[in-house]
Motif scaffolding. Sequence first.
Motif, short mmCIF file in Angstrom:
data_model
loop_
_atom_site.label_atom_id
_atom_site.label_comp_id
_atom_site.label_asym_id
_atom_site.label_seq_id
_atom_site.Cartn_x
_atom_site.Cartn_y
_atom_site.Cartn_z
N LEU A 1 0.87 -1.31 -0.11
CA LEU A 1 -0.01 -0.13 0.07
C LEU A 1 0.95 1.10 -0.12
O LEU A 1 0.52 2.05 -0.73
N GLY A 2 1.99 1.10 0.75
CA GLY A 2 2.74 2.47 0.85
C GLY A 2 3.47 2.60 -0.66
O GLY A 2 3.51 3.80 -0.93
N GLU B 1 2.86 5.92 -3.12
CA GLU B 1 3.75 6.86 -3.59
C GLU B 1 3.69 7.03 -5.00
O GLU B 1 4.02 7.78 -5.76
N ARG B 2 3.28 5.75 -5.90
CA ARG B 2 3.22 5.80 -7.21
C ARG B 2 2.08 6.59 -7.51
O ARG B 2 2.11 7.46 -8.55
N VAL B 3 0.90 6.66 -6.60
CA VAL B 3 -0.15 7.30 -7.09
C VAL B 3 0.22 8.99 -7.03
O VAL B 3 -0.31 9.84 -8.00
N ASP B 4 0.95 9.32 -5.98
CA ASP B 4 1.34 10.60 -5.73
C ASP B 4 2.23 11.25 -6.92
O ASP B 4 2.24 12.21 -7.53
N ASN C 1 -3.25 -0.49 -14.29
CA ASN C 1 -2.27 -1.33 -15.02
C ASN C 1 -1.08 -0.84 -14.56
O ASN C 1 0.07 -1.81 -14.22
N ILE C 2 -0.67 0.41 -14.49
CA ILE C 2 0.72 0.90 -14.20
C ILE C 2 0.79 0.96 -12.77
O ILE C 2 1.98 0.33 -12.32
N LEU C 3 -0.26 0.88 -11.94
CA LEU C 3 0.11 0.82 -10.45
C LEU C 3 0.17 -0.49 -9.98
O LEU C 3 1.08 -0.62 -8.97
N LYS C 4 -0.32 -1.45 -10.65
CA LYS C 4 -0.16 -2.82 -10.13
C LYS C 4 0.92 -3.70 -10.67
O LYS C 4 1.28 -4.75 -10.01
N ARG D 1 11.72 4.25 -9.19
CA ARG D 1 12.07 5.00 -8.15
C ARG D 1 10.99 4.60 -6.81
O ARG D 1 11.70 4.70 -5.73
N SER D 2 9.78 4.29 -6.93
CA SER D 2 8.96 3.87 -5.69
C SER D 2 9.41 2.62 -5.12
O SER D 2 8.83 2.14 -3.86
#
Length: 402
Positions: free
Chosen positions: A66-67, A71-74, A106-109, A212-213
């Motif tokens: 989740l963390g 970070e990816r969402v931000d 798709n990018i986030l997962k 980076r995340s």
Amino acid sequence: MLVQTKSSIIIVAIVAVLGLLVYFSYQPILSSINLGLDLRGGLRVVLQAQENEGEKVTEDTIQKALGILRERVDSLGVKETTLYPQGDDRVVIEIAGEDDPEAAVNILKNTAQLEFWDENGNVLLTGKNLKDAQARVRSDNQQGEVTLSFDSEGAKLFAEATTANVGKPLLIVIDEEVISAPTVRVPITDGNAVIEGQFTAKEANDLAVLLRSGALPVSLEVMEKRSIGPTLGSESLEKSIKAGIVGVIAVLFFMIGFYRLPGLIADISLILYAVLVLGTMSLLGSVLTLPGIAGFALSIGMAVDANVIIYERIKEELRLGKTLRAAIDAGFKRAFWTIFDANLTTLITAIVLMYFGTGPIKGFAVTLSIGIVASMLVALIFTRYLLLLSANLSDNKKLYGV
């Protein structure tokens, strides 16, 4: 006479200022409040963590995932995204207002596990030693690429890997997919590398964000995907607003009809209360959902309830023969602890829901908490002040329902 005139001027000024506040803040507040998935439309995806061999999925694993996802969402700038765990091994992603929510999911997962292989498939270096990743666009062909820099241990490992593979390809692999396979010409000892490929500027930036995340500790598979169209969301919002308006108007008329002058003051206080609650939600960046609207409606009821308790105490004091100002003071003193205790217990419940709840439950709890605090402040400070001012205008007890 002087006191009456002064009180009248103050009351008129307060009402005028409140009217101007509503007029100038109405549109900015509504336009800045973030609408949730159920009101705006979007995508809800449930991802399940997949156990790797010898690695069990734990609560700590999900929290780490989740963390990284947050970070990816931000970094990606994905709008109105809500992330929360579900059960022991699932993560829920809700995206409202994004033009292409499926692409964002798709990018986030993506696990984003970076590895460097030799030509035999042996892993020489992984992304755990990555210090930074930045996207840039080449000036010669306008293609995107990602620059990498490693920590001291990674720089040492990368130097050893390039030294051992001079004249051979070094495969750059992300999630077991070969992105590029440049041939090593000379040993690279400064701890920097470049990932080249047929990237657009956006693709390079997305890849840099993922690297980076950091890599997700587990792979995530889509278990459920539900899309809510903007039409359905707008219909829900429209019906909720209509129901809210009808309810509020009914409450306003009831207060005036039953409590007369204090009822009118309560109605004025409710207008200030609504501005405070919605303004606070706007400033905090809270997401308004259907349960949140329910929480707002409930808190309006609690605000009215506080006024009812105060006014009934005042009426009791007036029936005992006290003067109007004395009855108002005594009524507030007698009603204070009842209102405080009732609101405190509800606030504790809302805080528990806020802390342990997820998604819609949390939205309900946040709105309710803001409403409880605002209702107490308005009832015990603003309403009291207006009542004391009105007491200077007339001491006719019939205006107070007695």
